[in-house]
Design a protein around this motif. Structure first.
Motif, PDB file in Angstrom:
ATOM      1  N   UNK A   1       0.829  -1.200   0.000  1.00 30.71           N
ATOM      2  CA  UNK A   1       0.000   0.000   0.000  1.00 30.71           C
ATOM      3  C   UNK A   1       0.865   1.253   0.000  1.00 30.71           C
ATOM      4  N   UNK A   2       1.931   1.256   0.782  1.00 34.23           N
ATOM      5  CA  UNK A   2       2.827   2.414   0.818  1.00 34.23           C
ATOM      6  C   UNK A   2       3.437   2.663  -0.559  1.00 34.23           C
ATOM      7  N   UNK A   3       3.781   1.594  -1.254  1.00 33.93           N
ATOM      8  CA  UNK A   3       4.343   1.735  -2.597  1.00 33.93           C
ATOM      9  C   UNK A   3       3.325   2.339  -3.562  1.00 33.93           C
ATOM     10  N   UNK A   4       2.079   1.876  -3.469  1.00 31.64           N
ATOM     11  CA  UNK A   4       1.012   2.432  -4.316  1.00 31.64           C
ATOM     12  C   UNK A   4       0.775   3.900  -3.984  1.00 31.64           C
ATOM     13  N   UNK A   5       0.735   4.221  -2.708  1.00 34.52           N
ATOM     14  CA  UNK A   5       0.459   5.600  -2.287  1.00 34.52           C
ATOM     15  C   UNK A   5       1.499   6.570  -2.836  1.00 34.52           C
ATOM     16  N   UNK A   6       2.760   6.154  -2.841  1.00 34.84           N
ATOM     17  CA  UNK A   6       3.817   7.043  -3.334  1.00 34.84           C
ATOM     18  C   UNK A   6       3.716   7.285  -4.835  1.00 34.84           C
ATOM     19  N   UNK A   7       3.060   6.372  -5.537  1.00 33.05           N
ATOM     20  CA  UNK A   7       2.951   6.519  -6.989  1.00 33.05           C
ATOM     21  C   UNK A   7       1.665   7.214  -7.423  1.00 33.05           C
ATOM     22  N   UNK A   8       0.760   7.472  -6.471  1.00 36.39           N
ATOM     23  CA  UNK A   8      -0.519   8.106  -6.779  1.00 36.39           C
ATOM     24  C   UNK A   8      -0.459   9.570  -6.359  1.00 36.39           C
ATOM     25  N   UNK A   9      -0.903  10.453  -7.223  1.00 35.13           N
ATOM     26  CA  UNK A   9      -0.816  11.878  -6.902  1.00 35.13           C
ATOM     27  C   UNK A   9      -2.043  12.435  -6.206  1.00 35.13           C
ATOM     28  N   UNK A  10      -3.192  11.803  -6.380  1.00 41.39           N
ATOM     29  CA  UNK A  10      -4.436  12.342  -5.831  1.00 41.39           C
ATOM     30  C   UNK A  10      -4.535  12.048  -4.339  1.00 41.39           C
ATOM     31  N   UNK A  11      -4.578  13.099  -3.482  1.00 37.88           N
ATOM     32  CA  UNK A  11      -4.611  12.852  -2.027  1.00 37.88           C
ATOM     33  C   UNK A  11      -5.861  12.105  -1.569  1.00 37.88           C
TER      34      UNK A  11
END
Length: 437
Positions: free
Chosen positions: A320-330
């Motif tokens: 999940x942390x890896x996905x979060x870092x690649x997604x720009x929308x807060x």
């Protein structure tokens, strides 16, 4: 992915499927899964035995006895009659009164299970006098205690900000600080939505079961057995013991500064006193102990422990942390960090999920240079708002016992509030505590 993790996930999957199909009693499924976790090395024998003596399990069984002692007095009938006079037959008014009291108690008593144990006897008596099945109201009463626990900086809620700041310090990300009122600010809309749902809508989606404790005799076409009134001493003892336990739980922190008084011990002493003072006979107290519910609780703890030992939570958290870092929308990042802990907490204990996901959320924000305050509060809210399965929190098996709910009943009743709580929490928190800027 390790072999132990795969085995643990397979056993967990079959356990959940068995709960859903309900071909065998849930308690039997629970103990079979516990044995399987031990046989295949997911739990040590010592860990498995430890779940039978778990402090939460002792609290559950003790509160059943304490609540039964209060039910044996005239108090619950007096309260029920007073509520009925005020409500004038309106279930909405009844729910409003009980839910609001439950929410208030949940700010001072950190255990939703204890809050539910205090409120359930009075609600059951009210149901009897209104000819309403407890199955219509036990779920909303329970989730009002679970979803709003420690939402305000009162009692146990006053320590939430300090705990979250501890995580920030441990992660060496002290550019941001959680203020005392930030958790309340973030969770306040969820509390309001929870109250509205529980008061006005939840009973409409609840099953209408005959609950064994209150309706078995009526089904047979005869009046339930009326027990003789207690003698004055026992009547007074029932009141004093119940309210002494409640007050001790409210002021547990102050008591612990003088005496060693863990929550389970307070409840256990109350249960013993109910029998010692003659409020309940020994056989009456034993009949209140719901063995099936207790075994279900033990099995739920075993699954939670096995999943934690296997590293399943850490594996999911890192992804999940890896996905979060690649997604720009807060808002999408916020949705991920609410939804995944919320779902994982349905099969793991909330405290364990929090210990995994809060540090992961902080590290993800640190790598993005983002404000972690809203995210860590939201992760905590997601973990504390788990109520769909008996594995989620110790309060759920107690709710299932009092409402005579099946696994499917719990999931069906949970779907709409779960979606509502998720949407409200993510939209509000990500707006009130923006990640960037």
């Amino acid at each position: 992915m390790s072999g132990t993790l795969i085995i643990c996930l397979v056993i967990s999957l079959f356990t959940v499927i068995s709960y859903i199909l309900a071909k065998i009693p849930m308690a039997l499924t629970a103990v079979i899964s516990l044995a399987a976790f031990v046989l295949f090395g997911c739990l040590s024998p010592e860990e498995a035995l430890g779940f039978f003596g778990n402090a939460n399990g002792i609290m559950i069984m003790s509160m059943f006895v304490v609540a039964a002692g209060l039910q044996r007095t005239k108090f619950v009938k007096t309260v029920a009659n007073s509520v009925n006079q005020f409500a004038k037959g309106s279930l909405v008014k009844v729910m409003a009164g009980y839910v609001l009291v439950s929410v208030i108690l949940s700010q001072f008593i950190q255990s939703p299970m204890i809050v539910f144990g205090i409120m359930a006897p009075m609600m059951i008596e009210t149901c009897k006098s209104m000819d309403v099945s407890p199955s219509k109201v036990m779920f909303p009463l329970g989730i009002s205690a679970i979803a709003t626990c420690s939402a305000f900086p009162l009692g146990s809620g006053a320590t939430v900000a300090a705990e979250l700041n501890g995580y920030l310090t441990a992660s060496e990300y002290t550019d941001f600080t959680v203020a005392l009122t930030d958790p309340m600010k973030a969770r306040f809309p969820l509390v309001i939505v929870c109250i509205i749902w529980c008061v006005f809508f939840a009973s409409k989606f609840a099953p209408d079961h005959k609950v064994e404790n209150s309706g078995a005799a009526l089904e047979k076409g005869r009046k339930p057995e009326e027990k003789p009134a207690l003698p004055p001493f026992q009547e007074a003892a029932g009141y004093i013991i119940f309210f002494a336990v409640t007050i001790a739980l409210l002021f547990q922190r102050q008591i612990n500064s003088v005496l060693t008084a863990p929550t389970w011990l307070i409840c256990f002493i109350g249960a013993v006193l109910m029998v010692a003072c003659g409020v309940l006979k020994g056989k009456e107290a034993l009949r209140t102990l719901n063995l099936s519910m207790y075994l279900l609780f033990v099995g739920a703890m075993a699954m939670s422990g096995a999943l934690a030992n296997s590293g399943a939570g850490q594996l999911i958290g890192d992804a999940i942390a890896s996905v979060a870092r690649s997604v720009g929308n807060p808002y999408i990042i916020g949705l991920v960090f609410f939804l995944v802990p919320f779902l994982l907490t349905q099969v793991m204990q909330n405290r364990g999920v929090m210990m995994i996901f809060i540090p992961i959320a902080i590290q993800a924000c640190k790598s993005m240079g983002a404000n972690p305050v809203g995210i860590v509060i939201m992760v905590q809210a997601a973990c504390l708002t788990a109520f769909m399965t008996p594995m989620a929190t110790p309060a759920v098996p107690m709710i299932m016992a009092e409402g005579n709910y099946s696994f499917g009943d719990m999931v069906k009743q949970s779907l709409i509030p779960a979606v509502l709580f998720c949407i409200v929490t993510v939209l509000w928190t990500m707006t009130a505590f923006p990640l960037f800027g």
